[in-house]
Design a protein around this motif. Structure first.
Motif, PDB file in Angstrom:
ATOM      1  N   GLU A  42       2.326   1.715  -3.465  1.00 55.69           N
ATOM      2  CA  GLU A  42       1.305   2.224  -4.386  1.00 55.69           C
ATOM      3  C   GLU A  42       1.023   3.696  -4.113  1.00 55.69           C
ATOM      4  O   GLU A  42       0.892   4.498  -5.034  1.00 55.69           O
ATOM      5  N   LYS A  43       0.966   4.077  -2.843  1.00 58.08           N
ATOM      6  CA  LYS A  43       0.716   5.473  -2.500  1.00 58.08           C
ATOM      7  C   LYS A  43       1.869   6.355  -2.963  1.00 58.08           C
ATOM      8  O   LYS A  43       1.645   7.442  -3.506  1.00 58.08           O
ATOM      9  N   CYS A  64       0.555  10.982 -10.130  1.00 60.54           N
ATOM     10  CA  CYS A  64      -0.762  11.598 -10.302  1.00 60.54           C
ATOM     11  C   CYS A  64      -0.728  13.112 -10.513  1.00 60.54           C
ATOM     12  O   CYS A  64      -1.511  13.617 -11.316  1.00 60.54           O
ATOM     13  N   LEU A  70       1.539   6.826  -6.677  1.00 66.37           N
ATOM     14  CA  LEU A  70       0.484   7.790  -6.994  1.00 66.37           C
ATOM     15  C   LEU A  70       0.909   9.209  -6.630  1.00 66.37           C
ATOM     16  O   LEU A  70       0.615  10.152  -7.368  1.00 66.37           O
ATOM     17  N   ARG A 110      -8.191   6.941 -11.301  1.00 63.05           N
ATOM     18  CA  ARG A 110      -7.465   6.611 -10.062  1.00 63.05           C
ATOM     19  C   ARG A 110      -6.786   7.860  -9.510  1.00 63.05           C
ATOM     20  O   ARG A 110      -6.754   8.076  -8.304  1.00 63.05           O
ATOM     21  N   CYS A 111      -6.240   8.677 -10.402  1.00 64.33           N
ATOM     22  CA  CYS A 111      -5.571   9.901  -9.945  1.00 64.33           C
ATOM     23  C   CYS A 111      -6.563  10.923  -9.398  1.00 64.33           C
ATOM     24  O   CYS A 111      -6.254  11.631  -8.440  1.00 64.33           O
ATOM     25  N   PRO A 114      -0.766   5.219 -13.705  1.00 63.63           N
ATOM     26  CA  PRO A 114      -2.117   5.050 -13.163  1.00 63.63           C
ATOM     27  C   PRO A 114      -3.125   5.677 -14.129  1.00 63.63           C
ATOM     28  O   PRO A 114      -2.776   6.574 -14.895  1.00 63.63           O
ATOM     29  N   ASN A 115      -4.355   5.208 -14.102  1.00 64.94           N
ATOM     30  CA  ASN A 115      -5.345   5.815 -14.989  1.00 64.94           C
ATOM     31  C   ASN A 115      -5.859   7.124 -14.388  1.00 64.94           C
ATOM     32  O   ASN A 115      -5.666   7.409 -13.209  1.00 64.94           O
ATOM     33  N   THR A 159      -9.322  10.157  -7.886  1.00 67.17           N
ATOM     34  CA  THR A 159      -9.641   9.615  -6.568  1.00 67.17           C
ATOM     35  C   THR A 159      -8.524   9.933  -5.587  1.00 67.17           C
ATOM     36  O   THR A 159      -8.781  10.317  -4.443  1.00 67.17           O
ATOM     37  N   TRP A 160      -7.281   9.758  -6.032  1.00 66.87           N
ATOM     38  CA  TRP A 160      -6.113  10.064  -5.191  1.00 66.87           C
ATOM     39  C   TRP A 160      -6.131  11.541  -4.776  1.00 66.87           C
ATOM     40  O   TRP A 160      -5.900  11.873  -3.622  1.00 66.87           O
ATOM     41  N   HIS A 167       0.834  -1.201   0.000  1.00 69.70           N
ATOM     42  CA  HIS A 167       0.000   0.000   0.000  1.00 69.70           C
ATOM     43  C   HIS A 167       0.872   1.257   0.000  1.00 69.70           C
ATOM     44  O   HIS A 167       0.581   2.217  -0.714  1.00 69.70           O
TER      45      HIS A 167
END
Length: 150
Positions: free
Chosen positions: A71-72, A79, A75, A139-140, A135-136, A142-143, A68
């Protein structure tokens, strides 16, 4: 002629109570035999297995937390550029007729203008400028709002 229904007698209640007491006694005996019939070695083995299972669960949780965090971090790195590139597409078209293209981009994009060299003309992040999977856009977004709420 109707048959009268007999009312339950004390004897009937006694039979039901005896059956229920028998079921409880059998359940208690079974519990006692299975739980208290264990040897100290079996109890120790169960305790060791419980400790191993707890450590394995802790290790799995640590691995999930590490993934996690990776992944963070990804992003957090990609992102802002992905979102800036989405804005770059429209800013690029709006600035096409401007006298100073770079100045117009820096005004329209603000701090995000630093990502302009990494963007394609259609508003995507150039995959060649990044060494990992992108990332799509959803997703960005949302981030972005998840970080905004925190």
């Amino acid at each position: 002629m109707e048959k009268r229904r007999a009312t339950p007698t004390l004897k009937d209640f006694g039979i039901v109570a005896a059956i229920l007491a028998g079921i409880v006694a059998i359940g208690s005996a079974h519990s006692y035999i299975t739980h208290y019939g264990e040897t100290p070695e079996q109890v120790a083995a169960q305790a060791r297995q419980a400790a191993v299972d707890a450590q394995a669960a802790k290790d799995r949780q640590s691995a999930r937390n590490a993934l996690h965090q990776l992944e963070k971090a990804k992003l957090d790195r990609l992102c802002p550029a992905e979102l800036a590139c989405a804005a770059f597409s429209s800013a690029r078209q709006e600035c096409a007729t401007a006298g100073d293209f770079q100045n117009c981009l820096s005004v329209k994009l603000g701090d995000d203008s630093k990502y302009a060299p990494y963007c394609t003309n259609d508003g995507n992040l150039n995959p060649a400028s990044v060494s990992e999977e992108l990332p799509n856009y959803a997703r960005c977004v949302t981030w972005k709002y998840a970080n905004w709420l925190l």
